[in-house]
Design a protein around this motif. Sequence first.
Motif, PDB file in Angstrom:
ATOM      1  N   GLU A 116      -8.646 -11.664  -2.791  1.00  0.00           N
ATOM      2  CA  GLU A 116      -8.134 -12.713  -1.911  1.00  0.00           C
ATOM      3  C   GLU A 116      -6.651 -12.974  -2.198  1.00  0.00           C
ATOM      4  O   GLU A 116      -5.870 -13.215  -1.273  1.00  0.00           O
ATOM      5  CB  GLU A 116      -8.946 -13.993  -2.100  1.00  0.00           C
ATOM      6  N   SER A 123      -0.219 -11.522   3.364  1.00  0.00           N
ATOM      7  CA  SER A 123       0.016 -12.499   4.436  1.00  0.00           C
ATOM      8  C   SER A 123       1.416 -13.080   4.333  1.00  0.00           C
ATOM      9  O   SER A 123       2.069 -13.343   5.347  1.00  0.00           O
ATOM     10  CB  SER A 123      -1.027 -13.622   4.365  1.00  0.00           C
ATOM     11  N   THR A 133      -0.200 -19.400   1.766  1.00  0.00           N
ATOM     12  CA  THR A 133      -0.792 -18.141   1.301  1.00  0.00           C
ATOM     13  C   THR A 133      -1.052 -18.189  -0.199  1.00  0.00           C
ATOM     14  O   THR A 133      -2.084 -18.669  -0.639  1.00  0.00           O
ATOM     15  CB  THR A 133       0.144 -16.969   1.659  1.00  0.00           C
ATOM     16  N   PRO A 314     -14.910 -19.611  -2.185  1.00  0.00           N
ATOM     17  CA  PRO A 314     -14.012 -20.349  -1.284  1.00  0.00           C
ATOM     18  C   PRO A 314     -13.353 -21.548  -1.956  1.00  0.00           C
ATOM     19  O   PRO A 314     -12.229 -21.924  -1.592  1.00  0.00           O
ATOM     20  CB  PRO A 314     -14.952 -20.787  -0.154  1.00  0.00           C
ATOM     21  N   LYS A 334      -4.410 -22.581   6.017  1.00  0.00           N
ATOM     22  CA  LYS A 334      -4.220 -21.367   5.223  1.00  0.00           C
ATOM     23  C   LYS A 334      -4.196 -20.146   6.137  1.00  0.00           C
ATOM     24  O   LYS A 334      -4.952 -20.066   7.101  1.00  0.00           O
ATOM     25  CB  LYS A 334      -5.359 -21.239   4.200  1.00  0.00           C
ATOM     26  N   ASP A 336      -5.215 -16.715   6.858  1.00  0.00           N
ATOM     27  CA  ASP A 336      -6.278 -15.814   6.418  1.00  0.00           C
ATOM     28  C   ASP A 336      -5.985 -14.393   6.891  1.00  0.00           C
ATOM     29  O   ASP A 336      -5.560 -14.168   8.026  1.00  0.00           O
ATOM     30  CB  ASP A 336      -7.632 -16.270   6.962  1.00  0.00           C
ATOM     31  N   SER A 338      -7.945 -10.485   6.505  1.00  0.00           N
ATOM     32  CA  SER A 338      -9.104  -9.751   6.003  1.00  0.00           C
ATOM     33  C   SER A 338      -8.675  -8.745   4.950  1.00  0.00           C
ATOM     34  O   SER A 338      -7.506  -8.341   4.877  1.00  0.00           O
ATOM     35  CB  SER A 338      -9.821  -9.044   7.147  1.00  0.00           C
TER      36      SER A 338
END
Length: 794
Positions: A116, A123, A133, A314, A334, A336, A338
């Motif tokens: 993540e 990102s 981010t 999370p 935020k 996101d 993938s």
Amino acid sequence: MSVLETNASSTISNDAAACYPTMQSSSSGSEPSNIPIPPVAPNYVDITEVFAKEAQKIMPGELAMLETFELVNSINALEIMDLKMDTGLLDMLSHDDEFDTKANRTAREVLAVMDELLAMEMSWHTGGALSQTVFTCIYIEQALSNFNGDLSSAHFGNDSHDVPTPSDGDMEGLFVHVVLRQFVLGIIKSCDLSRRRLQCNEILEDEDIVTQTYSLDLMQFVPVAKICSGLDDAISKMQQLKSDIERQHIDGREKADLLGCIEGCIARLELRSLMIMALDSADDAPETQMELLARADDRIQKVIRTNSLAEPIPAAFSIAIQGRLECGMPPRPKVDMSFGDAIATLERLINGTKDVLRINDYGSLGDITAYFEEFGMRRPAELPYVRCQLFKRFLVHRKILGKFSMRDAVIADITDLCCPSPALFAMDDSHPCLQALELFLSRAEACFEGLFSIMCHNRSRLRQRLCSALLDWDSLQVDSEHLESRVDMLEFSPLLPTVASGEEGLRALPLSSWVYFRKLQIMSWIIFMGFELDIYRLDEWPLMLWYGDYILGAMDSHLARIETILEVTSTTKQDSAGKARKAKKNKGTTNTKPAPGVSSPSQESIMRTRTWIAQLRSQTAVYKELYHGYMCFMAALVLAGCVRSLTVSPLDTSRNEYTSPELWYRLRLKPFSTIGVPEIPTFETYQRLSDLRDWQIDSLLENAQLSVNSARNMTEWSKLKSEQQVNSKLVQESSAKMRRCLARSCVGMNVAISVLRQMKLQPHSFAEENKLKISVLHDDFHPFFPVLSVLTRT
């Protein structure tokens, strides 16, 4: 106690007080207290009916406001009662205190946090702010809040003196406080190195990427060696743990998954170490950075294979952290991304950087210009870091590739295109034009450097900056013409005989010829990018296609003139050499003297310039054929009543009150209105040349298909024999990419023309409600030549 205080005390419940666990009562005494005062919970009264009744008294278009109510207040008022606009409500929304960063985590959970964080970093590289981010990770916040300049202080936990040290048998503690901690420090250092690299004029803050750190120290003064040493230590401990587990006589799925997680951790730590070293060595020899990036490919594949073992947490990420940053902006969601998109972005970052490192393979400024042009047209667009890396690699300490000065680059570019006499740039100090030539070259340096700097911007900003740069190049052309019109400069541009009778002859004028070519090139880019960026409306396509064809025609004529001068110069040189040999043979060598006048360019230079111009003319011819095909295609749509035109169709009635065809013509061509040469044709000229009354739709479509097929057959302009090549290998690869894109555009337009021919359109046969549905397709086609898709409306 006041009425307000009474109401407040009666309405605050224990539950409400629990929302503010860090807030305490005010201390007694006369000393002012630094303890924050909890917000007062007011008595809410339902005013819906009153508000609705008063609102009915306001007429449509009327605004009820105070005299002191300004525009800024109206913008803020749009977000009233939106929780994300009030940073004070973040404590009510936050549950960060429920997440314990010191708690042990399984290997699967640590893998998920690492992946993540990688997605958050990518990102940020694609335009998200750090607050949306990387800084949304609670582990990142804990490490930065505890950091006091010493790397050992950057650990997880609220107590800065309580440094978690997992024991040898504490496997889960090892994953969190060694593996994850070192990975988090690596992420922070990667962002610091990238951010410092991105702070340059070619990358626009808040447009390409957000480099604001909100007063947080990204460990700028921590040596890279310490970060990499910590990563290596974590890798060693993981490898030791892997060996211990493999020696255990335990079989089953659980052992295999655990070993897979350990391998995944090792791969992620190794990848992070390689990325940090590559970022730190950005200014070193390209071979060093290329080797580091090449080693990263294998680790990326291991990261992909072990991603399925991750179990997301999370709670480890929260937007409430934004309320604790030094930021005046309201909290934002935020960003996101993938895991698949993150890996694709990382590969784009690595591949783009590796490609930029090959720029040393170039041999001329014409090569570099062609590469910059192809670089900017790539889809998807290169990341801001890669674009920044390109310019910093191109211009090192005010030198091109760190090897030769911008003055030498300008002279080399003029020589490659116009092949002037070598004596032009080797004037004696006593020459009366030396000072004027130095001034011209100084201005040319600034224009040339600015051009390459502009070409590293994003496409929208690039077109805007090119419009401004065009004025500088037009002014430079005026200076070059004044310089070459001086009597003392005519010796470098002697009058050359021409084949056509009745002409006095041609002068080479290499300086103004070079500037004029570069200016026409910039003008064509501005026009092309209008189609690429969907700036032109469909009813403006006929005009801009016509003007683009006009500019390409001027460029082709100019290149033809240079080519003619080269042929005459080469012929004259061969004749002079023949006469000299004949005289030497007849009279001997004792009395021969060099011919008076300025020395001519070498035959090798003439051949190189001739080959380069042949490639430029071939490319221009392809573009002209395609433009002609597009023009005929659009003219057919105009005749069929499917597309409006400034000259054939009436303007939209909703706009007739505010504009006219001539005004619309001038506004669209405004970026070129101040250019002296080539002048913008008058609107009457455009009306006359775009008259379609004598044309038929079938004839237009047939001409369009012939032009597109001709362009398709001409897309091999850079496929020359090895002895004719003047481009480097990398330029040939860039040209091959553009040829393939052009070929796809030709095929796409051929299909669109065939579809339209099958419809058997008649002039103005489509009523307003039955017009064709026309869409512009950009995917997989040449950016300058998007394809028009034509469908009937259902």
